[in-house]
Design a protein around this motif. Sequence first.
Motif, PDB file in Angstrom:
ATOM      1  N   THR A   1       0.819  -1.223   0.000  1.00  0.00           N
ATOM      2  CA  THR A   1       0.000   0.000   0.000  1.00  0.00           C
ATOM      3  C   THR A   1       0.851   1.270   0.000  1.00  0.00           C
ATOM      4  N   ARG A   2       1.983   1.237   0.649  1.00  0.00           N
ATOM      5  CA  ARG A   2       2.948   2.334   0.656  1.00  0.00           C
ATOM      6  C   ARG A   2       2.327   3.699   0.948  1.00  0.00           C
ATOM      7  N   PRO A   3       1.879   3.905   2.183  1.00  0.00           N
ATOM      8  CA  PRO A   3       1.299   5.199   2.552  1.00  0.00           C
ATOM      9  C   PRO A   3       2.350   6.311   2.599  1.00  0.00           C
ATOM     10  N   VAL A   4       1.879   7.568   2.688  1.00  0.00           N
ATOM     11  CA  VAL A   4       2.807   8.706   2.808  1.00  0.00           C
ATOM     12  C   VAL A   4       2.571   9.475   4.110  1.00  0.00           C
ATOM     13  N   ASP A   5       1.895   8.820   5.075  1.00  0.00           N
ATOM     14  CA  ASP A   5       1.561   9.515   6.329  1.00  0.00           C
ATOM     15  C   ASP A   5       2.804  10.072   7.036  1.00  0.00           C
ATOM     16  N   LEU A   6       3.912   9.359   6.968  1.00  0.00           N
ATOM     17  CA  LEU A   6       5.099   9.811   7.697  1.00  0.00           C
ATOM     18  C   LEU A   6       5.774  10.992   6.990  1.00  0.00           C
ATOM     19  N   LEU A   7       5.621  11.054   5.679  1.00  0.00           N
ATOM     20  CA  LEU A   7       6.149  12.204   4.941  1.00  0.00           C
ATOM     21  C   LEU A   7       5.327  13.452   5.297  1.00  0.00           C
TER      22      LEU A   7
ATOM     23  N   THR B   1      10.262  -7.981   5.672  1.00  0.00           N
ATOM     24  CA  THR B   1       9.687  -7.188   6.774  1.00  0.00           C
ATOM     25  C   THR B   1       9.363  -5.754   6.360  1.00  0.00           C
ATOM     26  N   ILE B   2       9.767  -5.329   5.168  1.00  0.00           N
ATOM     27  CA  ILE B   2       9.589  -3.910   4.797  1.00  0.00           C
ATOM     28  C   ILE B   2       8.249  -3.683   4.092  1.00  0.00           C
ATOM     29  N   PHE B   3       7.969  -4.496   3.088  1.00  0.00           N
ATOM     30  CA  PHE B   3       6.721  -4.337   2.328  1.00  0.00           C
ATOM     31  C   PHE B   3       5.850  -5.578   2.510  1.00  0.00           C
TER      32      PHE B   3
ATOM     33  N   LEU C   1      10.014  -3.947 -10.734  1.00  0.00           N
ATOM     34  CA  LEU C   1      11.401  -3.931 -11.178  1.00  0.00           C
ATOM     35  C   LEU C   1      12.257  -5.069 -10.625  1.00  0.00           C
ATOM     36  N   ARG C   2      12.282  -5.202  -9.305  1.00  0.00           N
ATOM     37  CA  ARG C   2      13.194  -6.192  -8.707  1.00  0.00           C
ATOM     38  C   ARG C   2      12.694  -7.605  -8.958  1.00  0.00           C
ATOM     39  N   ALA C   3      11.375  -7.786  -8.988  1.00  0.00           N
ATOM     40  CA  ALA C   3      10.805  -9.099  -9.311  1.00  0.00           C
ATOM     41  C   ALA C   3      11.215  -9.506 -10.724  1.00  0.00           C
TER      42      ALA C   3
ATOM     43  N   THR D   1      15.490  -4.974   1.097  1.00  0.00           N
ATOM     44  CA  THR D   1      14.273  -5.507   0.462  1.00  0.00           C
ATOM     45  C   THR D   1      14.408  -5.488  -1.053  1.00  0.00           C
ATOM     46  N   ASP D   2      15.181  -4.534  -1.579  1.00  0.00           N
ATOM     47  CA  ASP D   2      15.332  -4.437  -3.035  1.00  0.00           C
ATOM     48  C   ASP D   2      16.205  -5.554  -3.616  1.00  0.00           C
ATOM     49  N   LEU D   3      16.777  -6.416  -2.755  1.00  0.00           N
ATOM     50  CA  LEU D   3      17.510  -7.593  -3.244  1.00  0.00           C
ATOM     51  C   LEU D   3      16.841  -8.903  -2.840  1.00  0.00           C
TER      52      LEU D   3
ATOM     53  N   VAL E   1      11.380   3.207  10.281  1.00  0.00           N
ATOM     54  CA  VAL E   1      12.397   3.775   9.399  1.00  0.00           C
ATOM     55  C   VAL E   1      11.818   3.966   8.005  1.00  0.00           C
ATOM     56  N   THR E   2      11.937   5.171   7.467  1.00  0.00           N
ATOM     57  CA  THR E   2      11.454   5.429   6.118  1.00  0.00           C
ATOM     58  C   THR E   2      12.473   6.234   5.319  1.00  0.00           C
ATOM     59  N   VAL E   3      12.818   5.699   4.166  1.00  0.00           N
ATOM     60  CA  VAL E   3      13.784   6.363   3.294  1.00  0.00           C
ATOM     61  C   VAL E   3      13.170   7.661   2.761  1.00  0.00           C
ATOM     62  N   GLY E   4      11.975   7.557   2.198  1.00  0.00           N
ATOM     63  CA  GLY E   4      11.325   8.739   1.625  1.00  0.00           C
ATOM     64  C   GLY E   4      11.038   9.790   2.698  1.00  0.00           C
ATOM     65  N   GLY E   5      10.662   9.351   3.890  1.00  0.00           N
ATOM     66  CA  GLY E   5      10.404  10.278   4.999  1.00  0.00           C
ATOM     67  C   GLY E   5      11.677  11.024   5.377  1.00  0.00           C
TER      68      GLY E   5
HETATM   69  C1  EPZ Z   1      12.598   3.574  -1.024  1.00  0.00           C
HETATM   70  O1  EPZ Z   1      11.187   3.644  -1.114  1.00  0.00           O
HETATM   71  C2  EPZ Z   1      13.082   3.013  -2.349  1.00  0.00           C
HETATM   72  N1  EPZ Z   1      12.652   3.885  -3.436  1.00  0.00           N
HETATM   73  C3  EPZ Z   1      12.514   1.599  -2.542  1.00  0.00           C
HETATM   74  O2  EPZ Z   1      13.069   1.067  -3.735  1.00  0.00           O
HETATM   75  C4  EPZ Z   1      12.959   0.729  -1.366  1.00  0.00           C
HETATM   76  O3  EPZ Z   1      12.387  -0.559  -1.502  1.00  0.00           O
HETATM   77  C5  EPZ Z   1      12.522   1.365  -0.043  1.00  0.00           C
HETATM   78  O4  EPZ Z   1      13.020   2.728   0.040  1.00  0.00           O
HETATM   79  C6  EPZ Z   1      13.009   0.604   1.185  1.00  0.00           C
HETATM   80  O5  EPZ Z   1      14.397   0.521   1.148  1.00  0.00           O
HETATM   81  C7  EPZ Z   1      13.407   4.928  -3.777  1.00  0.00           C
HETATM   82  O6  EPZ Z   1      14.420   5.238  -3.160  1.00  0.00           O
HETATM   83  C8  EPZ Z   1      12.964   5.714  -4.961  1.00  0.00           C
HETATM   84  P1  EPZ Z   1      10.200   3.666   2.722  1.00  0.00           P
HETATM   85  P2  EPZ Z   1      10.357   4.456  -0.013  1.00  0.00           P
HETATM   86  O7  EPZ Z   1       9.541   4.972   2.963  1.00  0.00           O
HETATM   87  O8  EPZ Z   1      11.150   5.622   0.430  1.00  0.00           O
HETATM   88  C9  EPZ Z   1       6.314   2.407   5.205  1.00  0.00           C
HETATM   89  C10 EPZ Z   1      13.003  -0.019  -5.841  1.00  0.00           C
HETATM   90  O9  EPZ Z   1      12.722  -1.169  -6.260  1.00  0.00           O
HETATM   91  N2  EPZ Z   1       5.909   3.820   5.161  1.00  0.00           N
HETATM   92  O10 EPZ Z   1      11.560   3.450   3.301  1.00  0.00           O
HETATM   93  O11 EPZ Z   1       9.014   4.706  -0.591  1.00  0.00           O
HETATM   94  C11 EPZ Z   1       6.283   1.745   3.823  1.00  0.00           C
HETATM   95  O12 EPZ Z   1       4.994   1.360   3.460  1.00  0.00           O
HETATM   96  C12 EPZ Z   1      12.166   0.680  -4.804  1.00  0.00           C
HETATM   97  O13 EPZ Z   1      13.968   0.649  -6.289  1.00  0.00           O
HETATM   98  C13 EPZ Z   1       4.803   4.218   5.880  1.00  0.00           C
HETATM   99  O14 EPZ Z   1       4.156   3.426   6.555  1.00  0.00           O
HETATM  100  O15 EPZ Z   1      10.256   3.375   1.145  1.00  0.00           O
HETATM  101  C14 EPZ Z   1       7.243   0.609   4.024  1.00  0.00           C
HETATM  102  O16 EPZ Z   1       6.590  -0.441   4.665  1.00  0.00           O
HETATM  103  C15 EPZ Z   1      10.931  -0.040  -4.451  1.00  0.00           C
HETATM  104  N3  EPZ Z   1       4.430   5.537   5.833  1.00  0.00           N
HETATM  105  C16 EPZ Z   1       8.300   1.193   4.986  1.00  0.00           C
HETATM  106  O17 EPZ Z   1       7.662   2.323   5.595  1.00  0.00           O
HETATM  107  C17 EPZ Z   1       5.126   6.451   5.096  1.00  0.00           C
HETATM  108  O18 EPZ Z   1       4.733   7.625   5.086  1.00  0.00           O
HETATM  109  C18 EPZ Z   1       9.570   1.675   4.320  1.00  0.00           C
HETATM  110  O19 EPZ Z   1       9.241   2.507   3.206  1.00  0.00           O
HETATM  111  C19 EPZ Z   1       6.259   6.033   4.373  1.00  0.00           C
HETATM  112  C20 EPZ Z   1       6.634   4.712   4.421  1.00  0.00           C
END
Ligand code: EPZ
Length: 432
Positions: A130-136, A338-340, A382-384, A316-318, A173-177
């Motif tokens: 689902t990949r929410p953006v609540d933390l961003l 554990t990530i997605f 992509l990774r699949a 997770t990307d590997l 932990v969130t990369v995008g956040g």
């Molecule tokens: C980045 O995505 C990467 N994308 C992903 O790579 C990678 O799989 C992921 O980090 C984890 O390493 C880019 O860098 C462009 P997250 P991101 O925020 O930032 C949850 C690929 O194949 N979460 O670290 O979107 C989320 O659902 C891609 O290149 C919330 O709950 O990932 C996940 O379970 C795919 N709320 C976990 O945190 C939020 O607001 C980690 O996600 C944000 C995230």
Amino acid sequence: MDRIRIVGGKELNGTIPISGAKNAALPLMIASLLTADRLTLDNVPNLADVNMLVRILGNHGVDYTINGKRAGENGTTGRTIHLTAGEIVDTLAPYELVSKMRASFWVIAPLLARMGEAKVSLPGGCAIGTRPVDLLLMVLERLGASVDIDAGYVVTKAGSGGLKGAEIEFPKVTVGGTHTALMAASLAHGKSVVHNAAREPEIVDLADCLNKMGARIRGAGTSTIEIDGVAHLSGTRHAVLPDRIEAGTYACAVAMTGGDVMLEGVRPELFQSALDAIEKAGAVVTTTNEGVRIKRNGAGISPVDVTTAPFPGFPTDLQAQFMALMTRAKGQSKITETIFENRFMHVQELARLGSHIRLDGDCAIVEGVERLKGAPVMATDLRASVSLVIAALAAEGETMVNRVYHLDRGFENLERKLGACGAQIERVSAPG
Ligand code: EPZ
């Protein structure tokens, strides 16, 4: 639509140059919105996602040239990109663009920080969860912005004094956040502290570039990052770090087929947890000045259990690529994601090639088989997709990988790089 045809059974031998990291290039390009000056990025991979993002940034008013050519003159190929956001002409990022590439949602941070407002489409779900953006959004609110959701758009506004530094604590932990926090807090008034920050190398790369632009960020690469806001940022030149996921993918491929390949230009510390697992599986890993060398001769593949985790854990990307390797291990392995929550779509396609994998919640139990057999396959991300390429390289006979556009989003010159090492692999145009 293109497809990739692979005839398996060849060892890989030679050198594979590792490209710049997609997941570093994307946030670095987005950081160009933070300054009116020119940001020059070197070692940018030529990928569909990068080419899409330059168009998205162009929509906001970013003037860009690639290898010295103006936009449109030579398409969007090349390795050095100059981005100049002299004037932001639009703070709206529409659904049609954001829905094509999730990371483009991150423009919300620099637009808000520099212009005081942004309206960005929610990215929606995607194939891996689902990949929410609540933390961003939490980051923007902590920095004092208002955040409303209106008809599928996030509408955010900074108060009259602009964004204000704050304590930001991520519950996970969130990369995008973390990227969002770095970009927004760099132009906020006062100090911000990010707790439980992502420690991925791509975060460090963004922080390094922002610091060269005049930001004051300390602690990137650890879980606590401090940012002293500055009034404005300037241009700079920065080289994108090597792609650890691309390197880990080819390392799995060599461990799968056997052979001896130098992954040129990558550093082991970027993907040590993956190298450890690949070594346990039976490959020999050595590091030289040139890069990381992977070798496997004779002995079979040993089963290894892995659990994905934020950096420095197993990425997770590997996960899909390592699972492909485990399909031919001598015994049972357990792979835990554990990530997605939905990142096992490769399992049913790997089954077409003859693998034995059972899913149990967030675990995949892989029973290694002696032989895989080529088949038509397709994947939804992509990774699949690339995990199917790895399995196909070791399968008997021909595999046709459909939906190659997934691969083109994240792997530069995949078939050329593997072909140069002896793989029988080619891109073919599908009828219709
Ligand atoms: C980045 O995505 C990467 N994308 C992903 O790579 C990678 O799989 C992921 O980090 C984890 O390493 C880019 O860098 C462009 P997250 P991101 O925020 O930032 C949850 C690929 O194949 N979460 O670290 O979107 C989320 O659902 C891609 O290149 C919330 O709950 O990932 C996940 O379970 C795919 N709320 C976990 O945190 C939020 O607001 C980690 O996600 C944000 C995230």
